[in-house]
Design a protein around this motif. Structure first.
Motif, PDB file in Angstrom:
ATOM      1  N   LEU A   1       0.834  -1.203   0.000  1.00 27.16           N
ATOM      2  CA  LEU A   1       0.000   0.000   0.000  1.00 27.16           C
ATOM      3  C   LEU A   1       0.870   1.256   0.000  1.00 27.16           C
ATOM      4  N   LEU A   2       1.851   1.266   0.905  1.00 26.98           N
ATOM      5  CA  LEU A   2       2.641   2.482   1.058  1.00 26.98           C
ATOM      6  C   LEU A   2       3.639   2.680  -0.083  1.00 26.98           C
ATOM      7  N   ARG A   3       4.215   1.585  -0.563  1.00 32.50           N
ATOM      8  CA  ARG A   3       5.303   1.747  -1.520  1.00 32.50           C
ATOM      9  C   ARG A   3       4.899   1.585  -2.969  1.00 32.50           C
ATOM     10  N   VAL A   4       3.784   0.889  -3.202  1.00 34.54           N
ATOM     11  CA  VAL A   4       3.374   0.691  -4.592  1.00 34.54           C
ATOM     12  C   VAL A   4       2.110   1.489  -4.936  1.00 34.54           C
ATOM     13  N   ILE A   5       1.113   1.382  -4.061  1.00 37.34           N
ATOM     14  CA  ILE A   5      -0.173   1.993  -4.416  1.00 37.34           C
ATOM     15  C   ILE A   5      -0.171   3.502  -4.182  1.00 37.34           C
ATOM     16  N   VAL A   6       0.217   3.901  -2.972  1.00 37.04           N
ATOM     17  CA  VAL A   6       0.167   5.333  -2.654  1.00 37.04           C
ATOM     18  C   VAL A   6       0.942   6.192  -3.667  1.00 37.04           C
ATOM     19  N   PRO A   7       2.156   5.780  -4.048  1.00 33.19           N
ATOM     20  CA  PRO A   7       2.850   6.612  -5.046  1.00 33.19           C
ATOM     21  C   PRO A   7       2.048   6.759  -6.340  1.00 33.19           C
ATOM     22  N   GLN A   8       1.319   5.698  -6.698  1.00 31.82           N
ATOM     23  CA  GLN A   8       0.569   5.766  -7.953  1.00 31.82           C
ATOM     24  C   GLN A   8      -0.663   6.657  -7.867  1.00 31.82           C
ATOM     25  N   ILE A   9      -1.262   6.735  -6.664  1.00 30.14           N
ATOM     26  CA  ILE A   9      -2.468   7.558  -6.564  1.00 30.14           C
ATOM     27  C   ILE A   9      -2.154   8.927  -5.978  1.00 30.14           C
ATOM     28  N   ARG A  10      -0.868   9.236  -5.864  1.00 27.67           N
ATOM     29  CA  ARG A  10      -0.525  10.513  -5.253  1.00 27.67           C
ATOM     30  C   ARG A  10      -1.089  11.690  -6.049  1.00 27.67           C
ATOM     31  N   GLY A  11      -1.079  11.544  -7.370  1.00 28.94           N
ATOM     32  CA  GLY A  11      -1.642  12.616  -8.196  1.00 28.94           C
ATOM     33  C   GLY A  11      -3.105  12.851  -7.867  1.00 28.94           C
ATOM     34  N   ALA A  12      -3.839  11.739  -7.691  1.00 24.76           N
ATOM     35  CA  ALA A  12      -5.265  11.854  -7.393  1.00 24.76           C
ATOM     36  C   ALA A  12      -5.491  12.434  -6.004  1.00 24.76           C
ATOM     37  N   ILE A  13      -4.640  12.036  -5.050  1.00 26.99           N
ATOM     38  CA  ILE A  13      -4.764  12.580  -3.699  1.00 26.99           C
ATOM     39  C   ILE A  13      -4.521  14.080  -3.743  1.00 26.99           C
ATOM     40  N   SER A  14      -3.522  14.454  -4.529  1.00 29.68           N
ATOM     41  CA  SER A  14      -3.225  15.879  -4.582  1.00 29.68           C
ATOM     42  C   SER A  14      -4.331  16.648  -5.307  1.00 29.68           C
ATOM     43  N   ALA A  15      -4.933  16.025  -6.337  1.00 30.40           N
ATOM     44  CA  ALA A  15      -6.065  16.688  -7.001  1.00 30.40           C
ATOM     45  C   ALA A  15      -7.253  16.803  -6.052  1.00 30.40           C
ATOM     46  N   GLY A  16      -7.483  15.749  -5.270  1.00 29.72           N
ATOM     47  CA  GLY A  16      -8.570  15.788  -4.290  1.00 29.72           C
ATOM     48  C   GLY A  16      -8.314  16.846  -3.230  1.00 29.72           C
ATOM     49  N   SER A  17      -7.051  16.971  -2.812  1.00 30.18           N
ATOM     50  CA  SER A  17      -6.705  18.008  -1.836  1.00 30.18           C
ATOM     51  C   SER A  17      -6.968  19.393  -2.403  1.00 30.18           C
ATOM     52  N   LEU A  18      -6.639  19.548  -3.676  1.00 32.00           N
ATOM     53  CA  LEU A  18      -6.839  20.846  -4.319  1.00 32.00           C
ATOM     54  C   LEU A  18      -8.325  21.204  -4.320  1.00 32.00           C
ATOM     55  N   LEU A  19      -9.141  20.232  -4.763  1.00 33.28           N
ATOM     56  CA  LEU A  19     -10.586  20.500  -4.827  1.00 33.28           C
ATOM     57  C   LEU A  19     -11.142  20.818  -3.442  1.00 33.28           C
ATOM     58  N   SER A  20     -10.774  19.990  -2.444  1.00 36.86           N
ATOM     59  CA  SER A  20     -11.358  20.235  -1.131  1.00 36.86           C
ATOM     60  C   SER A  20     -10.773  21.494  -0.506  1.00 36.86           C
ATOM     61  N   GLY A  21      -9.484  21.741  -0.740  1.00 39.01           N
ATOM     62  CA  GLY A  21      -8.871  22.942  -0.190  1.00 39.01           C
ATOM     63  C   GLY A  21      -9.477  24.211  -0.767  1.00 39.01           C
ATOM     64  N   LEU A  22      -9.671  24.224  -2.085  1.00 34.14           N
ATOM     65  CA  LEU A  22     -10.270  25.412  -2.703  1.00 34.14           C
ATOM     66  C   LEU A  22     -11.707  25.586  -2.221  1.00 34.14           C
ATOM     67  N   TYR A  23     -12.378  24.453  -1.984  1.00 33.28           N
ATOM     68  CA  TYR A  23     -13.735  24.566  -1.448  1.00 33.28           C
ATOM     69  C   TYR A  23     -13.705  25.232  -0.083  1.00 33.28           C
ATOM     70  N   VAL A  24     -12.779  24.772   0.761  1.00 35.79           N
ATOM     71  CA  VAL A  24     -12.675  25.341   2.109  1.00 35.79           C
ATOM     72  C   VAL A  24     -12.412  26.848   2.034  1.00 35.79           C
ATOM     73  N   LEU A  25     -11.509  27.238   1.137  1.00 32.11           N
ATOM     74  CA  LEU A  25     -11.184  28.659   1.028  1.00 32.11           C
ATOM     75  C   LEU A  25     -12.396  29.497   0.624  1.00 32.11           C
ATOM     76  N   SER A  26     -13.269  28.925  -0.215  1.00 32.79           N
ATOM     77  CA  SER A  26     -14.367  29.768  -0.703  1.00 32.79           C
ATOM     78  C   SER A  26     -15.685  29.507   0.025  1.00 32.79           C
TER      79      SER A  26
END
Lengths: 338, 524
Positions: B168-193
Motif C-alpha cells: 500500500l505504502l510503496r506501490v499503491i500510494v505513489p501511484q495515486i498521489r496525483g489523485a490525492i493531490s487533485a482531491g486536496s486541491l478541490l477540497s482545499g479550494l472549497y474550504v477557502l471559498s
C-alpha cells in the motif's frame, strides 16, 4: 445509446440557455403598475404588509431583500441607473448614507402626515416607518448582575459573555450615535475595552439571541424585537429577556426603520402611496401587534410587555446625524470588529 | 505524420485566441478587485493588512484549510482504498453513500447539525462540517485513480514478498498521489471559498470577512483588499499542488495497466471498512436527512407548493444554464490544456483555478458593479448563469482537458490515415471517447451551481428565489421548519447528478485502456 443520452442532455442545456436568454429582457420592462423596492427589512416580517398594499393598490411589487448597509452600497454603486424606486432600511444610518449622496428625492408634506417630526429627516429625504429600541437581551438564569450603563460591559462579570453584531446596521447606527455624542476617541476606547473583554461576535441580532437561549453567552446588544422574533421562529419560549440600561444611557437609543424614494425613480405617485399606507394609523397599529415594533404616531400603544417610547429613558439622539456610517465602519475595522 | 502534427500546431492559433477571450472574461472579477482596492489610500491599505484581526483571520483560515485537507487525505484515501481492495459483496456500491453528501450544501449540514448540537461552533466545528462536505471530492478522485491502477507492479511486489501494508505504502500510494493531490486541491479550494458553514458557525475566515465587509460597509475597497489576500492564498495553494502533481507525473511515465486485482479478504479489514463507511454515511447522510424530515413533518405552516415549485424550476434552469456556459467556455481552454506543455497552457490552467478560488461574493460584487452599466443584463438570470460559469469553470475545464487527453494523437492519426477528415475524426473518434468525462464535468458544475449561495443572493433577478436562497432566508429568521421542504427538495434534485457521478465509470475506463493499448502498440 450513451451518445443519444448525451445529445439529449446537450439539447436540454441549450434549451435552458435559450429560455434564460429570452426571460431576461422582460424583467427590465418598465411599466407604470410596478414598483421596485430594495428592502433591508427582513422578508418574513415586512412581506405581509407589502402584499396587502399590492392587493389594495393593484401595483405589482418587485422586492430585493438584503442587509441595509449592503443595499445602501448597491444604490450608491448603481447611482442614477438604480432600478429601485423605494429604499426600505432597517436603520436611520443606511437611509442617511443614501440621503448624503443626494440620491433621495424630498418627500412632499402630504406623505406620512401622522408620523412625529422627530422621526423624519430634516430635509424630508426619508421618513420613519417603525420605531425600535436598543436593549440588552439576557439569560436571567445565567446573569444576575445587570449592567446600568454601556460602560459597565467591560467589567470582568461580562468577560466572554457579551455578544454583539458589528455587521448589523442597527449596531453601527448605535456606534455612530456614540461617535456623535461622545467623540471618536471615547468610542474607540469603548470598543477596544469590549474586544479586550473577549466580546463575542455574531453575524446578526437573531444569532445573538439564539446563543443566549442556548447558554453560549448570557447577554447581548440587540434591538428589542429579536427576543420575540427568535421565540416565534423556534416556536417556543426561550431563555432570553429584554433589559434596559439606566435612564438616559446611550444603550437605550431609539432608532427607526424607514423609507425614502429614489430621485431616479419615475413612479413617485405610487411610491408615495405605499409610504402613506405604511404610515397609516391602521398599519402602524398592526406593526405594534404583529411584529412588536413601535408605532411612530404620537401616543400610540407600545408593543406587548414593553414600556412606551417616552418611558424607555432613551437618550436624545438626532437620527438625521447618523449618516456618517462610513466613519463608524472605518473605526470598527480599525479595532478589529469588522 | 510530422505534417499532421504541424497542422495541429498551426490550428491552435484560433484556439489561443478563443482561450484568451474566455480567460479575459474570467478575469473580470479580479480586475475589479484591483481597481477597488486601489481606491483606498495607501496607509489605510497597510493598516488593514497588518492589523491584528487580519492576521488572526489568515491564521484561522490556514488552520481550517490544513486540518480539513489532512483529514481528507487520511480518511479519504483509507476508505477509498478499502472500498477498492477489500473483498465485500457489492463493494463497488459502497461508493454511492460516500459520494451522496455532495448533494448536501455545507449550510444545510451546519443547520442540521446545529439542531442536534446547538453549541457546535468555532474552528473545530468548522473543520468537522467542512470535512463532511469535502470528503466526497477526495473519495471520488482517489477511487477513479485506483480503477486505473497499474496492477502489474502490485503483482511484482507480491512475488517479491512485500507485505500488504508495504505494498500500500510503496506501490499503491505513489501511484495515486496525483489523485490525492487533485482531491486536496478541490477540497482545499472549497474550504477557502466556503461561506455558509463557517459563517453559521461563527468562524471568521477570509471569505467570511470579505462577506462581512461587503455587507456591512458602505465603502467596498476594504472587502476588495481582503479578497486579494484570499486570491494570493489560493495561488500559493495551487502552486504547491501543481508542484506535487508534476513530480508524480514524471515518476509514473512507464505505467502499464493490468486486469488482476489485489484483494484483501481479512475480516478485521472488512469490519473496519464497514464501520468507517457506516459512520460517515450516518453523520453525513442519515443525520442531515432525518433532521430535515423531522422538521418537515413538525412544520405546522402549510407548504406553499407554488413557491416551492417555482424555486425548484429557477434553481434547475439557472444551474443548467451556468453549466452549459461553463461547458462552452471549457471547450477552447480544455483543448488548449490537453494539447500540453506550452507556457500559455500552463498559465491558462492555473488562471482558471485561481478564479475557482474566488468566493461567490467577490464574483457577485464585481458583476453587480459592472452590471449596473450593462443595461438589460443587469439583475438578469443570464448574468447569474455567467457568474456560475466563471465560478465553476475550473471543474468543467479539468474534465474537458482530462477527457481530451484520453484521445491520443496516435488514434487520431490512425483515423486520418484511414482517410477521415477532421470533422469526421471529431465525431467518430474524439467525441465518443471524451464524452463521458465531459458530461460528468458538466454535471459537477450543475450540481455545484445548484448549491451556490452568496453570488446567487446578490445576482438573482429581483423577486426570483432559488431553493438555496429560500433555505437561507427562512433559516436566517430561525424558521428551520419552513426551510426544511426547500432543503429536502434541493437535496433530492442534487442527488440525481450526484448519483450519476458516483456510478462506476466502466465505459470510460474501457475506452481509456483501449486507447492506452493503442498507444503502447504505437510506441513499440
Amino acid at each position: 445509446m450513451a451518445k443519444k443520452v448525451g445529445l439529449s442532455l446537450l439539447l436540454a442545456l441549450a434549451t435552458a440557455l435559450t429560455l434564460v436568454g429570452c426571460s431576461s429582457p422582460s424583467d427590465q420592462e418598465s411599466s407604470s403598475t410596478e414598483l421596485t423596492i430594495y428592502s433591508g427589512r427582513s422578508e418574513e416580517f415586512i412581506a405581509p404588509f407589502l402584499a396587502q398594499w399590492e392587493q389594495e393598490s393593484g401595483v405589482k411589487l418587485n422586492i430585493r431583500y438584503a442587509d441595509s448597509a449592503e443595499l445602501a452600497a448597491q444604490i450608491r454603486e448603481e447611482g442614477s441607473n438604480s432600478p429601485a424606486d423605494i429604499f426600505l432600511a432597517q436603520d436611520a444610518g443606511s437611509l442617511g448614507a443614501v440621503a448624503r449622496e443626494g440620491l433621495f428625492t424630498a418627500l412632499p408634506t402630504s406623505v406620512g402626515v401622522k408620523i412625529a417630526s422627530t422621526y423624519i429627516a430634516g430635509d424630508r429625504s426619508w421618513i420613519g416607518i417603525t420605531g425600535r429600541a436598543r436593549v440588552f437581551a439576557y439569560n436571567p438564569e445565567l446573569l444576575t448582575t445587570l449592567p446600568q450603563s454601556i460602560t459597565d460591559l467591560s467589567k470582568p462579570v461580562y468577560t466572554s459573555q457579551l455578544g454583539i453584531a458589528p455587521t448589523n446596521a442597527s449596531f453601527q447606527a448605535f456606534v455612530t450615535a456614540m461617535m456623535n455624542s461622545k467623540g471618536e476617541e471615547f468610542t474607540q476606547r469603548w470598543l477596544e475595552s469590549l474586544v479586550k473583554n473577549d466580546v463575542q461576535i455574531f453575524p446578526k441580532n437573531s444569532a445573538i439571541v439564539e446563543a443566549i437561549d442556548s447558554g453560549i453567552i448570557s447577554i447581548g446588544l440587540v434591538n428589542h424585537y429579536y427576543v420575540w422574533e427568535v421565540s416565534q421562529g423556534l416556536g417556543r419560549e426561550i431563555k432570553a429577556k429584554n433589559g434596559f440600561f439606566a435612564s438616559g444611557d446611550l444603550g437605550n437609543m431609539i432608532n427607526v426603520s424607514g423609507a425614502g424614494i429614489l430621485k431616479s425613480s419615475s413612479k413617485y405617485a405610487a411610491a408615495e402611496n405605499l409610504i402613506n399606507f405604511l404610515t397609516s394609523q391602521e398599519i402602524q397599529a398592526k406593526f405594534v401587534t404583529q411584529t412588536l415594533e413601535y408605532s411612530l404616531i404620537a401616543n400610540e400603544k407600545s408593543p406587548a410587555n414593553l414600556p412606551t417610547l417616552s418611558a424607555i429613558g432613551a437618550p436624545t439622539v438626532d437620527l438625521d446625524s447618523l449618516n456618517n456610517i462610513q466613519k463608524t465602519q472605518e473605526l470598527l475595522i480599525k479595532v478589529g470588529l469588522l | 505524420m510530422r505534417e499532421t502534427l504541424q497542422r495541429e500546431n498551426s490550428t491552435s492559433r484560433p484556439l489561443i485566441g478563443l482561450s484568451s477571450i474566455v480567460l479575459a472574461l474570467t478575469f473580470i472579477p479580479l480586475i475589479y478587485l484591483v481597481i477597488r482596492a486601489a481606491e483606498k489610500p495607501g496607509e489605510q491599505i497597510i493598516e488593514l493588512l497588518f492589523r491584528q484581526r487580519t492576521l488572526e483571520i489568515i491564521a484561522t483560515t490556514a488552520i481550517i484549510l490544513i486540518a480539513v485537507v489532512l483529514i481528507n487525505v487520511l480518511i479519504g484515501t483509507l476508505i477509498a482504498t478499502g472500498i477498492h481492495f477489500v473483498r465485500l459483496p457489492y463493494a463497488h456500491l459502497l461508493i454511492i453513500p460516500m459520494i451522496l453528501p455532495l448533494a448536501i450544501p455545507s449550510y444545510v449540514f451546519t443547520y442540521t447539525w446545529l439542531a442536534l448540537i446547538p453549541r457546535l461552533s468555532g474552528i473545530l466545528g468548522a473543520i468537522f462540517i467542512l470535512v463532511l462536505t469535502t470528503l466526497p471530492y477526495m473519495m471520488l478522485s482517489v477511487v477513479i485513480a485506483l480503477r486505473r491502477l497499474d496492477t502489474g507492479l502490485i503483482e511484482v511486489a507480491r512475488t517479491l514478498g512485500l507485505s500488504k501494508v508495504s505494498i500500500l505504502l510503496r506501490v499503491i500510494v505513489p501511484q495515486i498521489r496525483g489523485a490525492i493531490s487533485a482531491g486536496s486541491l478541490l477540497s482545499g479550494l472549497y474550504v477557502l471559498s466556503d461561506f455558509g458553514a463557517v459563517s453559521l458557525l461563527n468562524v471568521t475566515t477570509l471569505t467570511v470577512s470579505i462577506q462581512n465587509l461587503f455587507k456591512s460597509t458602505y465603502d467596498r475597497s476594504g472587502a476588495a483588499i481582503m479578497a486579494l489576500i484570499l486570491v494570493l492564498a489560493s495561488t500559493v495553494f495551487i502552486t504547491l499542488e501543481s508542484g506535487l502533481k508534476r513530480k508524480q507525473e514524471s515518476e509514473s511515465a512507464t505505467r502499464r495497466s493490468g486486469t488482476k486485482h489485489l484483494r484483501i479478504n481479512n475480516s478485521s479489514a472488512k469490519i473496519t471498512l464497514l464501520v468507517l463507511v457506516g459512520l460517515y454515511t450516518a453523520i453525513a447522510v442519515f443525520v442531515p436527512v432525518s433532521v430535515l424530515l423531522s422538521r418537515f413533518f413538525s412544520n405546522a405552516v402549510p407548504i406553499n407548493w407554488g413557491e416551492l415549485l417555482s424555486a425548484a424550476i429557477s434553481t434547475v434552469t439557472i444551474a443548467a444554464s451556468g453549466a452549459a456556459l461553463a461547458l462552452l467556455f471549457s471547450l477552447p481552454l480544455g483543448a488548449l490544456i490537453a494539447q500540453g506543455n506550452n507556457r500559455f497552457s500552463i498559465f491558462a490552467e492555473r488562471a482558471v483555478l485561481i478564479s475557482h478560488a474566488l468566493p461567490g461574493v467577490v464574483v457577485g460584487l464585481a458583476l453587480v458593479s459592472l452590471g449596473s452599466k450593462l443595461g438589460p443584463l443587469y439583475q438578469s438570470t443570464a448574468l447569474l448563469a455567467f457568474a456560475y460559469a466563471i465560478l465553476f469553470l475550473a471543474k468543467a475545464v479539468a474534465a474537458m482537458s482530462n477527457s481530451l487527453q484520453l484521445v491520443s494523437p496516435a488514434v487520431k492519426e490512425a483515423a486520418a490515415t484511414l482517410g477521415k477528415d477532421r470533422a469526421a475524426i471529431a465525431r467518430t473518434v474524439t467525441f465518443p471517447i471524451a464524452f463521458p468525462s465531459i458530461a460528468l464535468g458538466t454535471l459537477l458544475v450543475f450540481l455545484t451551481a445548484m448549491k451556490e449561495l452568496p453570488a446567487t443572493l446578490m445576482l438573482r433577478p429581483i423577486g426570483m428565489e432559488t431553493l438555496a436562497t429560500q433555505v437561507w432566508s427562512y433559516a436566517a429568521v430561525s424558521k428551520f421548519n419552513e426551510a426544511a421542504p426547500y432543503a429536502l427538495l434541493l437535496i433530492l434534485i442534487a442527488a440525481v447528478p450526484t448519483f450519476l457521478l458516483s456510478l462506476p465509470r466502466e465505459a470510460l475506463d474501457r475506452t481509456k485502456s483501449s486507447v492506452r493499448d493503442l498507444q503502447l502498440g504505437e510506441s513499440r
